[in-house]
Write an enzyme that holds these catalytic residues in place. Structure first.
Site, short mmCIF file in Angstrom:
data_model
loop_
_atom_site.label_atom_id
_atom_site.label_comp_id
_atom_site.label_asym_id
_atom_site.label_seq_id
_atom_site.Cartn_x
_atom_site.Cartn_y
_atom_site.Cartn_z
N ASP A 13 85.46 -9.24 12.21
CA ASP A 13 84.35 -9.68 13.09
C ASP A 13 84.50 -9.15 14.51
OD1 ASP A 13 83.45 -11.20 10.92
OD2 ASP A 13 84.74 -12.87 11.48
N LYS A 16 82.45 -4.32 14.51
CA LYS A 16 82.57 -2.95 13.99
C LYS A 16 81.21 -2.37 13.64
CE LYS A 16 85.43 -4.28 10.79
NZ LYS A 16 85.67 -5.67 11.22
N ASN A 38 82.50 -9.47 0.96
CA ASN A 38 83.07 -10.46 1.90
C ASN A 38 82.77 -10.04 3.35
OD1 ASN A 38 84.77 -8.26 1.55
ND2 ASN A 38 86.66 -9.42 1.59
N GLY A 40 80.66 -8.57 6.60
CA GLY A 40 79.31 -8.71 7.12
C GLY A 40 79.20 -7.91 8.39
N HIS A 41 78.58 -6.75 8.31
CA HIS A 41 78.45 -5.90 9.49
C HIS A 41 77.04 -6.02 10.05
CE1 HIS A 41 82.05 -3.24 8.08
NE2 HIS A 41 82.40 -4.39 8.56
N GLN A 220 86.76 -6.09 7.62
CA GLN A 220 87.76 -7.09 8.03
C GLN A 220 88.62 -6.51 9.17
OE1 GLN A 220 87.75 -6.63 4.23
NE2 GLN A 220 85.98 -7.92 4.36
N THR A 235 93.01 -11.04 3.35
CA THR A 235 92.17 -10.61 2.25
C THR A 235 93.02 -9.76 1.31
OG1 THR A 235 89.98 -9.74 1.68
CG2 THR A 235 91.22 -8.53 3.39
N ALA A 295 78.92 -13.74 9.72
CA ALA A 295 77.73 -13.03 9.25
C ALA A 295 77.55 -13.18 7.75
CB ALA A 295 77.83 -11.55 9.62
N THR A 297 79.13 -15.93 5.77
CA THR A 297 79.14 -17.32 5.30
C THR A 297 78.51 -18.29 6.30
OG1 THR A 297 81.32 -17.65 6.27
CG2 THR A 297 81.25 -16.97 3.96
N ARG A 301 83.30 -19.58 13.83
CA ARG A 301 84.57 -18.86 13.97
C ARG A 301 85.46 -19.59 14.96
NH1 ARG A 301 81.18 -13.42 14.71
NH2 ARG A 301 80.79 -12.98 12.51
P1 IMP Z 1 88.35 -13.11 1.05
O1 IMP Z 1 88.35 -11.72 1.55
O2 IMP Z 1 86.96 -13.64 0.76
O3 IMP Z 1 89.28 -13.31 -0.10
O4 IMP Z 1 88.90 -14.06 2.22
C1 IMP Z 1 90.24 -14.00 2.67
C2 IMP Z 1 90.32 -14.23 4.17
O5 IMP Z 1 89.71 -13.15 4.85
C3 IMP Z 1 89.58 -15.48 4.66
O6 IMP Z 1 90.28 -16.01 5.77
C4 IMP Z 1 88.24 -14.95 5.11
O7 IMP Z 1 87.63 -15.78 6.06
C5 IMP Z 1 88.66 -13.62 5.70
N1 IMP Z 1 87.59 -12.63 5.68
C6 IMP Z 1 87.13 -11.92 4.62
N2 IMP Z 1 86.17 -11.07 4.99
C7 IMP Z 1 86.02 -11.21 6.31
C8 IMP Z 1 85.20 -10.55 7.29
O8 IMP Z 1 84.42 -9.65 7.01
N3 IMP Z 1 85.36 -10.97 8.57
C9 IMP Z 1 86.25 -11.93 8.93
N4 IMP Z 1 87.04 -12.56 8.06
C10 IMP Z 1 86.93 -12.20 6.76
#
Ligand code: IMP
Length: 422
Positions: A13, A16, A38, A40-41, A220, A235, A295, A297, A301
């Site tokens: 976040d 990017k 997962n 969100g850009h 990420q 992740t 973005a 879920t 933050r």
């Molecule tokens: P997962 O990638 O959904 O398995 O989540 C694992 C961890 O990475 C969690 O803490 C999520 O909140 C975090 N996470 C996954 N994708 C993003 C992203 O795009 N931005 C910020 N945090 C992320």
């Protein structure tokens, strides 16, 4: 631009999407190399807001070709929905999007498993099935995108994998997935995606040989990397620059630049250590000023001061030669701004990142406090136009993390980013 890898150097976040969008003006080919939906850009073009989860943000530039690389786990429904969303907003995709035949697929049972595991040990995942799909990949039981082109094989593999998951669900009192009922929907998505599936290693390297500009876009951030992040609160992919090679199909010798994107402060979503987190009113104020809600879920933050200790380590691991600092304007009203320059653990002062998560939760941040600039930066278009205190803050940050600052962003619009030349 040659071959550039762009990564987040914090907890994701970092903004990017916006920086990638600005950089893709000069990129012929834009490649995502890890993660899934997962991510969100967010990109604003005029009044229009685009949130991309799987497709590289380069798709918003009419001349860029975009690749979803082998390092991703791709939810077929997520991808078709995103294509529909873009086309619905008038973005022509045509043959500008390619999907690596080696990417892995995310199915509904992966999402159910993600939710089930979250109930056992909460990582605070996005519940998009990312961890289970990568577990299948590494466990050598995954289903790859090449199968989207072979419906019979896809059906067989999908049903067999779903059956294995259903056995676990049934044994644990979790509702099973009706894979037979699901199949027609999956078959329809596969038929739409099949024309995109190809060997993108060839696309990437043909573009490179032709002297085109390539941008590898990370999702990420460093501290969510499966190897370097705050394990297990991470992740399941390599979010760091090396991931561009293994997940994007470019050999290390061809990478010219690594751009690290960092917010002027820090945020994190999900569970896990966050040394400079501000709790209470101070954190709330930063969250509201920065509109810090996920973005993907919509989750609020966690917010805190810039952490130069983790920042320096991140610069080291990624080989960052150029930092892009985003959301500078969010600090505009602050009377004083803190930056973490060291950690104390059990009374001992350190300036490198501990690898044991148990130590991370004991960190007491040591802060340098700088005076704020208390004037708007949203219309600033050059280094010289920044208030002196803003320049001093950025200089201090750059010295602490040991990387040059290449650009600063002071708002969501394309025009609100300027380059720094020395
Ligand atoms: P997962 O990638 O959904 O398995 O989540 C694992 C961890 O990475 C969690 O803490 C999520 O909140 C975090 N996470 C996954 N994708 C993003 C992203 O795009 N931005 C910020 N945090 C992320």
């Amino acid at each position: 631009m040659a071959v550039t890898v762009l990564v987040g150097v914090q907890w994701g976040d970092e903004g990017k999407g916006k920086i990638i969008d600005v950089m893709t003006e000069q990129a012929d080919l834009v490649v995502r190399f890890q993660g899934g939906n997962n991510a969100g850009h967010t990109v604003y073009i005029g009044e229009e807001k685009f949130v991309l989860h799987l497709i590289p943000s380069g798709i918003l530039r009419p001349d860029s070709v975009c690749v979803i690389g082998n390092g991703l786990v791709v939810n077929p429904y997520g991808l078709t929905d995103e294509i529909d969303m873009l086309e619905g907003k008038g973005i022509e995709i045509g043959d500008r999007l390619q999907l690596s035949s080696r990417a892995h697929l995310v199915f509904p049972h992966h999402l159910v498993m993600d939710g089930f595991r979250e109930g056992k040990q909460s990582i605070g995942t996005t519940r998009r099935g990312i961890g289970p799909a990568y577990a299948d990949k590494v466990g050598r039981t995954g289903v790859r995108a090449v199968n989207l082109t072979k419906p019979d094989v896809l059906k067989e593999k999908f049903l067999a994998q779903a059956e294995q998951y259903n056995t676990i669900f049934a044994a644990n009192g979790v509702d099973t997935v009706d894979a037979e009922a699901e199949w027609p929907k999956l078959e329809a998505a596969a038929a739409r995606l099949a024309p995109l599936v190809m060997d993108t290693v060839l696309t990437v390297n043909n573009a490179r040989k032709a002297g085109q500009s390539l941008l590898f876009e990370g999702a990420q951030g460093m501290w969510l990397d499966i190897d370097y992040g705050t394990y297990p609160y991470v992740t399941s992919s390599n979010t760091t620059a090396g991931g561009a090679c293994t997940g994007g199909g470019i050999a290390p010798r061809w990478v010219d630049h690594v751009v690290g994107v960092a917010k002027a402060y820090c945020t994190r979503v999900g569970e896990g250590p966050f040394p400079t987190e501000l709790l209470g009113a101070a954190g709330d104020a930063l969250r509201e000023a920065g509109k810090e809600y996920g973005a993907t879920t919509g989750r609020p933050r966690r917010c805190g001061w810039f952490d130069a200790v983790s920042g320096k380590y991140s610069v080291l691991v990624n080989g960052v030669d150029n930092l892009a600092i985003t959301k500078m304007d969010v600090l505009d009203d602050m009377a004083a701004i803190k930056i973490c320059s060291a950690y104390e653990i059990d009374g001992e002062r350190i300036t490198d990142m501990p690898s044991d998560t148990a130590d991370l939760s004991k960190i007491v941040p040591v802060y340098d406090e700088l005076p704020g600039w208390q004037s708007p930066t949203t219309h600033v278009t050059s280094w010289d136009g920044l208030p002196v205190n803003a320049q001093n803050y950025l200089r201090h940050l750059s010295e602490l993390v040991e990387a040059d600052i290449g650009s600063v962003s002071t708002g969501p619009e394309r025009a609100q980013t300027f380059l720094i030349n020395g």
